[in-house]
Scaffold this active site. Structure first.
Site, PDB file in Angstrom:
ATOM      1  N   ARG A  22       0.834  -1.203   0.000  1.00  0.00           N
ATOM      2  CA  ARG A  22       0.000   0.000   0.000  1.00  0.00           C
ATOM      3  C   ARG A  22       0.868   1.252   0.000  1.00  0.00           C
ATOM      4  NH1 ARG A  22      -1.336   1.617   4.777  1.00  0.00           N
ATOM      5  NH2 ARG A  22      -2.078  -0.397   5.508  1.00  0.00           N
ATOM      6  N   ASP A  50      -9.611  19.660 -12.774  1.00  0.00           N
ATOM      7  CA  ASP A  50      -9.909  18.318 -13.274  1.00  0.00           C
ATOM      8  C   ASP A  50      -9.667  18.369 -14.780  1.00  0.00           C
ATOM      9  OD1 ASP A  50     -11.028  16.030 -14.322  1.00  0.00           O
ATOM     10  OD2 ASP A  50     -12.751  16.021 -12.966  1.00  0.00           O
ATOM     11  N   LYS A  94      -9.976   7.536 -18.482  1.00  0.00           N
ATOM     12  CA  LYS A  94     -10.335   8.172 -19.742  1.00  0.00           C
ATOM     13  C   LYS A  94      -9.107   8.237 -20.662  1.00  0.00           C
ATOM     14  CE  LYS A  94     -14.068   8.471 -17.304  1.00  0.00           C
ATOM     15  NZ  LYS A  94     -14.452   9.654 -16.558  1.00  0.00           N
TER      16      LYS A  94
END
Ligand SMILES: *Cc1c(COP(=O)(O)O)cnc(C)c1O
Length: 391
Positions: free
Chosen positions: A58, A182, A207
């Protein structure tokens, strides 16, 4: 700091070279040219208190760290932090805020962002004002002494409204407010917000960055020392990390980002022009059309105009006939993949936005959105022609 280390490219390396090479070097044990998928949960330590810089999956993973360095360099930032989704990335950015803080947000922001802010984070005594950030005088009027962040999307989805990033950054900085962008819809090939003064850039890597519709992920790129230190801490503390295989997929995706975006840009413009000239189309929203009210800003701020476009067929019935009539265009949510997707914002991507808000924003039932892929443009036009015949 290890995080900020970027592979030894010359300081003036150009964009395509950065996309291909930044953050990666041949695997030290074998010379493998491609960064391996380090599918491991832990790392064996040399002796008590002595390790190779890797303790637990992690906290550190070489594949994830490579994609973080790679996209940090692509965006011109100093460090990157990869998350399990774009929403997890926005959630991590929100932890820079404290109870009582106020955020100004683009009104036509991504539906999931609105949902996170409006339904989850308002419970933590954060407050949000939604304004049309293309009108910076309105943004300035919305600032309060508690405002800590200006959260901008440009172009917006699906109405393709632009915000002047340079002006937004200087306005925010005069008030000691962070500008967060963004950049998912444009991609860093088309637009690099940090060049205009943004403090933080985020992406849904789902995307354009991954680009092949086969991974969900998110990334935050930061520039300020205090933000970098906090985001690194919070990525490990909350643990919503991008897994090694997805990190590898995104790393593969960014190698061809410039080539893909050249084709997305070309197809986007060609399809927008085609639709603008079609008698059944009432209006086309695309920043690359001279009719777009912010065409001049688009030319200043963007390199090409992207692969996203929206058009109005006037009614739900007309939109339904078109969406059910296409064959090559895939009826699906999401965007930024190599294959062309078509969708109905009002009932699909923006269904979580309340009807009155949709109406106020101008997201009508006749709107259709296309994420233009990299197919041959003539095949896309033919498909739309036969589907528009049914409208
Ligand atoms: C998809 C998207 C997100 C959310 O990303 P996920 O990877 O789906 O969590 C955020 N912002 C924009 C602009 C998006 O298109």
């Amino acid at each position: 700091m290890y995080r900020c280390w970027i592979v030894k490219l010359t300081p003036n390396a150009r964009f395509s070279t950065i996309c291909l090479h930044a953050g990666q070097e041949p695997d030290p044990s074998t010379g493998a040219i491609i960064t391996p998928i380090y599918q491991t949960a832990t790392y064996v330590q040399d002796e008590l208190g002595k390790h190779k810089g890797f303790e637990y999956g992690r906290t550190q993973n070489p594949t994830r760290m490579a994609v973080e360095r790679n996209i940090a360099a692509i965006e011109g930032g100093r460090a990157g932090f990869a998350f399990a989704s774009g929403m997890a990335a926005i959630g991590a950015i929100a932890t820079l805020l404290k109870a009582g803080d106020h955020v100004v947000v683009s009104d036509n922001t991504y539906g999931g962002t609105f949902r996170l802010f409006d339904k989850v984070l308002t419970r933590c005594q954060l407050s949000f004002s939604y304004v049309d950030t293309s009108r910076l005088e309105d943004v300035e009027r919305t600032f309060t002494p508690s405002t800590r962040m200006l959260f901008v999307e440009t172009p917006t989805n699906p109405l393709m409204r632009l915000t002047d990033l340079r002006e937004a950054a200087s306005l925010a900085h005069r008030r000691h407010v962070r500008l967060v962008v963004d950049n998912t819809l444009a991609s860093p090939y088309v637009q690099r917000p940090i060049d205009f003064g943004a403090d933080i850039v985020m992406h849904s890597t789902t995307k354009y960055l991954n680009g092949h519709s086969d991974s969900v992920g998110g990334i935050v790129i930061a520039t300020r020392d205090d933000d970098i230190e906090w985001l690194q801490f919070v990525q490990n503390a909350e643990g919503a990390i991008l897994g090694p295989f997805d990190s590898w997929l995104v790393l593969r995706g960014t190698k061809t980002l410039p080539l893909r975006m050249i084709q997305h840009n070309a197809n986007g413009l060609a399809l927008a022009e085609f639709l603008a000239g079609h008698p059944k189309v009432r209006r086309v929203y695309y920043p690359g059309l001279p009719l777009h009210p912010q065409y001049e800003l688009a030319k200043r701020q963007m390199r090409g105009f992207g692969g996203m476009l929206t058009f109005d067929l006037g009614s739900f019935d007309a939109a339904r006939r078109l969406l059910n009539g296409v064959r090559l265009h895939a009826l699906a949510e999401s965007l930024g993949g190599v294959e062309t997707l078509i969708s109905h914002p009002a009932t699909m991507t923006h269904a979580s936005v309340p009807a009155d808000r949709r109406a106020a924003l101008g997201i009508t039932d006749g709107l259709v959105r296309i994420s233009v892929g990299i197919e041959d443009i003539e095949d896309l036009k033919e498909d739309l022609t036969q589907a528009l015949d049914k409208v």
